[in-house]
Write an enzyme that holds these catalytic residues in place. Sequence first.
Site, mmCIF file in Angstrom:
data_model
loop_
_atom_site.group_PDB
_atom_site.id
_atom_site.type_symbol
_atom_site.label_atom_id
_atom_site.label_comp_id
_atom_site.label_asym_id
_atom_site.label_seq_id
_atom_site.Cartn_x
_atom_site.Cartn_y
_atom_site.Cartn_z
ATOM 1 N N ILE B 182 0.905 -1.160 0.000
ATOM 2 C CA ILE B 182 0.000 0.000 0.000
ATOM 3 C C ILE B 182 0.938 1.201 0.000
ATOM 4 C CG2 ILE B 182 -1.795 1.298 1.204
ATOM 5 C CD1 ILE B 182 -2.765 -1.275 2.459
ATOM 6 N N PRO B 183 1.061 1.880 -1.137
ATOM 7 C CA PRO B 183 2.207 2.777 -1.364
ATOM 8 C C PRO B 183 2.089 4.133 -0.678
ATOM 9 C CG PRO B 183 0.803 2.765 -3.289
ATOM 10 C CD PRO B 183 0.167 1.820 -2.306
ATOM 11 N N CYS B 184 2.175 4.148 0.647
ATOM 12 C CA CYS B 184 2.069 5.419 1.365
ATOM 13 C C CYS B 184 3.285 6.309 1.093
ATOM 14 C CB CYS B 184 1.867 5.179 2.861
ATOM 15 S SG CYS B 184 3.144 4.184 3.617
ATOM 16 N N HIS B 185 4.345 5.711 0.502
ATOM 17 C CA HIS B 185 5.510 6.547 0.139
ATOM 18 C C HIS B 185 5.187 7.499 -1.013
ATOM 19 C CE1 HIS B 185 5.729 2.846 -2.329
ATOM 20 N NE2 HIS B 185 6.192 3.631 -3.278
ATOM 21 N N ARG B 186 4.041 7.286 -1.670
ATOM 22 C CA ARG B 186 3.674 8.163 -2.795
ATOM 23 C C ARG B 186 2.891 9.399 -2.351
ATOM 24 N NH1 ARG B 186 1.786 2.981 -6.405
ATOM 25 N NH2 ARG B 186 3.853 2.040 -6.545
#
Lengths: 159, 218
Positions: B182-186
């Site tokens: 779940i790409p919370c780095h984006r």
Amino acid sequence: MSDALPPFQRFLDAQRDAVWRFLVRSVGAAEAEDCFQETFIAALRAYPRLRADSNLRAWVLTIAHRKALDAHRARARRAVPVADIDAADARAESNPAARDEALWDAVSELPARQRSAVTLRYIADLPHRDIAAAIGCSEEAARRSLSEGLAKLRKVVPA
Amino acid sequence: MTDNSPTDSSAIVEVLRLGPACAHDGAGASAAAQAARRLVDRVAAEGLADVSYATVESPFGSLFAATTKRGLVRLAFPEESTDSVLERIARRLSPRIVEAAAPLDPVRRELEDYFTGRRRTFDLSLDWSLIGPFGRRVLGVTSEIPYGGVLSYAEVAAEAGSPRGSRAAGNALGSNPIPIVIPCHRVLRSGGALGGYGGGLERKRWLLELEGAPTPRR
């Protein structure tokens, strides 16, 4: 986390040596593996329903004890010839290793309740109260079975 | 053993406690460890556990990964204590947890492909049960951000239905139980600054650079 059960893997890591030791001594190395698997599969199934403050060692050894009883019953049905007492006596006199072996033969030939009391007390290191719970008898009866078992062992293997 | 009186059981008890040599020395302990390993493999193969976990190698070190029958439920960076992660899962989901590599094989494969640039989207099924209702909205929006793309905290909050909740959205992103996938780095600050990241800002920058997303100068 005292208010919650440990993850099953941690419980397994903590109890596996005691359960293995108990089973090797009560059913022998050959049958210990199957009993071990059955013990922990049963434990896994029941695990989420267990109270967090339970004595986990006593609980799992009680299950192992039931599996060991099943193994002993199955073995009795297969009617394997029992060890020769005279041979055991002869071995007992020759050297300590043979004496130990004779003792283990004698343990496996004790009546079920005495065998349970002896193995749960000295191998599993359970207190009399937990032994009584495992066998399903009074604490007094568990103590009696234990001393009767020891008395029989003394006859086979003099201290 | 000087006392050889016939009524004394101490010698017998001593033998019983120590038992046959094979049962109490190293061989006994390792036989028990092997039996436990076989047990866990069987438990995993027969689907008897509620949660399986294993470590997964990555450029960041060994990640902790846990899966349920529904899918990947937790991914943790190496700094997080495995014991506390496990205890939390035990309390929130089920204590029926075993360490088994096989159920995590798809996770291992997809992450390896991702880290080596061969994969841009994950096909893993996810288990959202460690995420609360608000977190589900925020992380649901986040999971729609494409590879190489970014959104701001304010944009994510607005999409999640709470336009003034960018701080709350930041908190929900910070407690993402399945980072990377779940790409919370984006999710970045509105001006393009990195903002925060549970795994550390160096990793956030590394992931964005891997994906070819615009990153602020150091």
